[in-house]
Design a protein around this motif. Structure first.
Motif: not given
Length: 350
Positions: A78-84, A89-92, A298-305, A102-104
């Motif tokens: 990814a380009e950044t650590e936070g946000g999307v 990363a949390e979901g994966i 509005g729509p909640e984008l299911p990024v974690h899912d 393990r995920l890095d």
């Protein structure tokens, strides 16, 4: 070892302070609870090592080993650590750790755009030697193509280019934007401002396409090129542009197509003393549950899912390397907040 038998529904219920009946309904997909509670139950069940019979059957049918006995190392680029990227990363990671892997997270900065720097960065992070690579939305096409050319299995967590030989999982922004325009049209709105980029990335182009087509489908005669407000170098400059567009177009609604610009819209409305929703309705695509406007409609984008689903797809691909590539889009959940009013209820400032 059958981990499911070691944990009972009562264990999950006790951990969360819920009844066994509620936990059972959540795991079986029954109605009668909030989506937040349902997701919490599934997350806790995963942490405790509990899987329903249906989940175990899915693993068997898809030929994915729940725990292979050997920990695999996966990477999310990814380009950044936070946000999307952080939500992905949390979901994966949540899903992979449940299955013993393990995920890095490997951040590719601007320096990696140069071919030699990219090669050195890949070697230093060990990305080419991972068991699988998750590719988050990346602004540089060259970096993305370099990642997709590597040997390990890849999952694009974005809209893929045509002809890319990799699986993809992404939240469906086309459907989300179409529903947003439809909601405003149903409330009688025909004059709108579109806030967001329209060319920078494939997902942005798709949102803009959906907006334009939804206007036509609802019989709204609005020139899309006249109502778009893209980001400017500073928020102050953008707010001035917003004020000029507001005076020129006299809109009754704002469509915020990118979540990071929602605070800009909120601040502009405050400075211009535009009451929401009494003088203007706002619909926005959001990933952080209304962080900029808690009552946002509005729509909640299911990024974690999406991250969870991407992890499943990665393990499936490893177990089924010979099968055709697949592209999956997750529908967004609609949140009926308090930022939209019917047109006859608005107090339009003359």
């Amino acid at each position: 070892m059958n981990r499911r038998k070691e944990v009972s529904l009562k264990d999950i219920a006790d951990r969360l302070g819920l009844t066994v009946h509620t936990v059972s309904k959540a795991l079986r997909g029954r109605p009668g609870m909030s989506e937040g509670t349902r997701r919490l139950v599934f997350r806790t069940a995963g942490e405790l090592g509990y899987r329903t019979k249906a989940q175990e059957l899915t693993l068997v049918v898809d030929r994915v080993a729940a725990l292979s006995g050997k920990q695999r190392r996966f990477v999310l680029v990814a380009e950044t650590e936070g946000g999307v990227a952080g939500l992905l990363a949390e979901g994966i990671r949540e899903r992979l750790e449940e299955l013993g892997h393990r995920l890095d997270v490997c951040l590719c900065g601007a320096r990696t755009k140069h071919p030699y720097a990219l090669r050195d960065w890949l070697e230093s992070t060990g990305v080419p030697y991972a068991s699988g690579i998750f590719v988050a939305p990346i602004g540089s096409p060259g970096v993305e193509r370099a990642l997709l050319s590597l040997p390990p299995p890849k999952i694009i967590v974005n809209y893929p280019e045509a002809g890319v030989e990799a699986d993809s999982v992404v939240w469906d922004v086309y459907d989300a934007m179409t529903r947003s325009v439809n909601a405003l049209a149903a409330a009688g709105h025909t004059r709108m401002i579109y806030v967001g980029q329209i060319e920078a990335r494939r997902g942005f182009r798709l949102r803009w396409q959906a907006f334009s087509e939804a206007l036509a489908d609802n019989g709204i005669r609005l020139d899309p090129t006249e109502c778009v407000l893209e980001p400017t170098p500073t928020r102050e400059q953008w707010i001035r542009s917003f004020a000029e567009a507001w005076e020129r177009l006299r809109p009754t609604a704002v469509v915020c197509a990118v979540e990071y610009m929602l605070p800009w819209v909120v601040q502009a409305c405050r400075i211009l003393r535009i009451a929401v929703p009494d003088e203007a309705s706002i619909v926005g695509l959001d990933t952080l549950a209304g962080a900029g406007l808690p009552e946002l409609t509005g729509p909640e984008l299911p990024v974690h899912d999406t991250g969870v689903r991407a992890a499943d797809r990665m393990l499936w691909r490893i177990a089924n390397p010979h099968l055709p590539y697949e592209h999956s889009r997750l529908l967004c959940r609609w949140r009926q907040g308090g930022t939209v009013k019917k047109i006859h209820e608005l107090q339009i400032t003359k």
